[in-house]
Design a protein around this motif. Structure first.
Motif, mmCIF file in Angstrom:
data_model
loop_
_atom_site.group_PDB
_atom_site.id
_atom_site.type_symbol
_atom_site.label_atom_id
_atom_site.label_comp_id
_atom_site.label_asym_id
_atom_site.label_seq_id
_atom_site.Cartn_x
_atom_site.Cartn_y
_atom_site.Cartn_z
ATOM 1 N N THR A 37 2.922 64.864 -4.492
ATOM 2 C CA THR A 37 3.012 65.982 -3.553
ATOM 3 C C THR A 37 3.084 67.356 -4.200
ATOM 4 O O THR A 37 2.887 68.354 -3.529
ATOM 5 N N CYS A 38 3.400 67.417 -5.468
ATOM 6 C CA CYS A 38 3.635 68.739 -6.064
ATOM 7 C C CYS A 38 3.370 68.733 -7.557
ATOM 8 O O CYS A 38 3.023 67.707 -8.145
ATOM 9 N N HIS B 126 5.390 68.844 -9.971
ATOM 10 C CA HIS B 126 6.239 67.922 -10.727
ATOM 11 C C HIS B 126 5.602 66.542 -10.780
ATOM 12 O O HIS B 126 5.668 65.853 -11.789
ATOM 13 N N CYS B 127 5.014 66.137 -9.666
ATOM 14 C CA CYS B 127 4.364 64.823 -9.586
ATOM 15 C C CYS B 127 3.163 64.777 -10.529
ATOM 16 O O CYS B 127 2.939 63.781 -11.220
ATOM 17 N N ALA C 25 4.412 64.354 -13.966
ATOM 18 C CA ALA C 25 4.942 63.008 -14.195
ATOM 19 C C ALA C 25 3.804 62.026 -14.464
ATOM 20 O O ALA C 25 3.872 61.210 -15.386
ATOM 21 N N GLN D 75 6.261 55.650 -12.273
ATOM 22 C CA GLN D 75 6.732 56.999 -11.926
ATOM 23 C C GLN D 75 7.050 57.110 -10.439
ATOM 24 O O GLN D 75 7.438 58.175 -9.955
ATOM 25 N N GLY E 26 9.016 74.586 0.257
ATOM 26 C CA GLY E 26 8.223 74.149 -0.894
ATOM 27 C C GLY E 26 8.755 72.917 -1.598
ATOM 28 O O GLY E 26 8.121 72.416 -2.523
ATOM 29 N N THR F 18 9.157 69.175 -1.890
ATOM 30 C CA THR F 18 8.378 68.088 -1.286
ATOM 31 C C THR F 18 8.779 66.688 -1.747
ATOM 32 O O THR F 18 8.404 65.710 -1.112
ATOM 33 N N CYS F 19 9.485 66.593 -2.839
ATOM 34 C CA CYS F 19 9.721 65.246 -3.385
ATOM 35 C C CYS F 19 10.994 65.193 -4.230
ATOM 36 O O CYS F 19 11.688 66.180 -4.400
ATOM 37 N N HIS G 165 11.345 64.980 -7.366
ATOM 38 C CA HIS G 165 11.320 65.871 -8.532
ATOM 39 C C HIS G 165 11.818 67.255 -8.150
ATOM 40 O O HIS G 165 12.531 67.911 -8.925
ATOM 41 N N CYS G 166 11.411 67.696 -6.960
ATOM 42 C CA CYS G 166 11.825 69.018 -6.482
ATOM 43 C C CYS G 166 13.339 69.047 -6.243
ATOM 44 O O CYS G 166 14.012 70.015 -6.573
#
Lengths: 68, 68
Positions: A11-12, A14-15, A18, A62, B9, B11-12, B14-15
């Motif tokens: 989704t973002c 960070h993903c 990863a 992940q 903002g 979304t997951c 990680h965020c």
């Protein structure tokens, strides 16, 4: 070999990091690029060194779903 | 003081980690909890040690928009 995997759950940024980080660290992976909008991961790899299965597993580890 | 911030903002997971990690590391922040579904960040902090502005800045620095 070039392969495009369909992956759900990214989704973002960070993903993206990863997935690109984990797949990119596998021996035999030459390049990996995530397309977030399309939910795709493009991987180039040496089939003599790494299997498609191992790449999918790295993504799965992940926390994402590899659909195909 | 307890404060609920509206943040866009995230979304997951990680965020969530990025926000909770950065805000949680500020001196004077007693607890921080992200509610992803509602786009909210609940923070408890000591106003003598840290300002609301500093908390918002920490979230902003992680790439998220603090709406209120």
């Amino acid at each position: 070999m070039d392969k495009t995997l369909k992956v759900e759950g990214m989704t973002c940024g960070h993903c993206v990091s990863a997935v690109e980080g984990s797949v990119g660290s596998l021996s035999g992976v030459e390049s990996v690029k995530v397309n977030l909008d399309q939910g795709q991961v493009n991987v180039s790899y040496d089939t003599a060194q790494v299997s498609e299965e191992a790449i999918k597993e790295a993504i799965d580890d992940q926390g994402f779903d590899v659909v195909s």
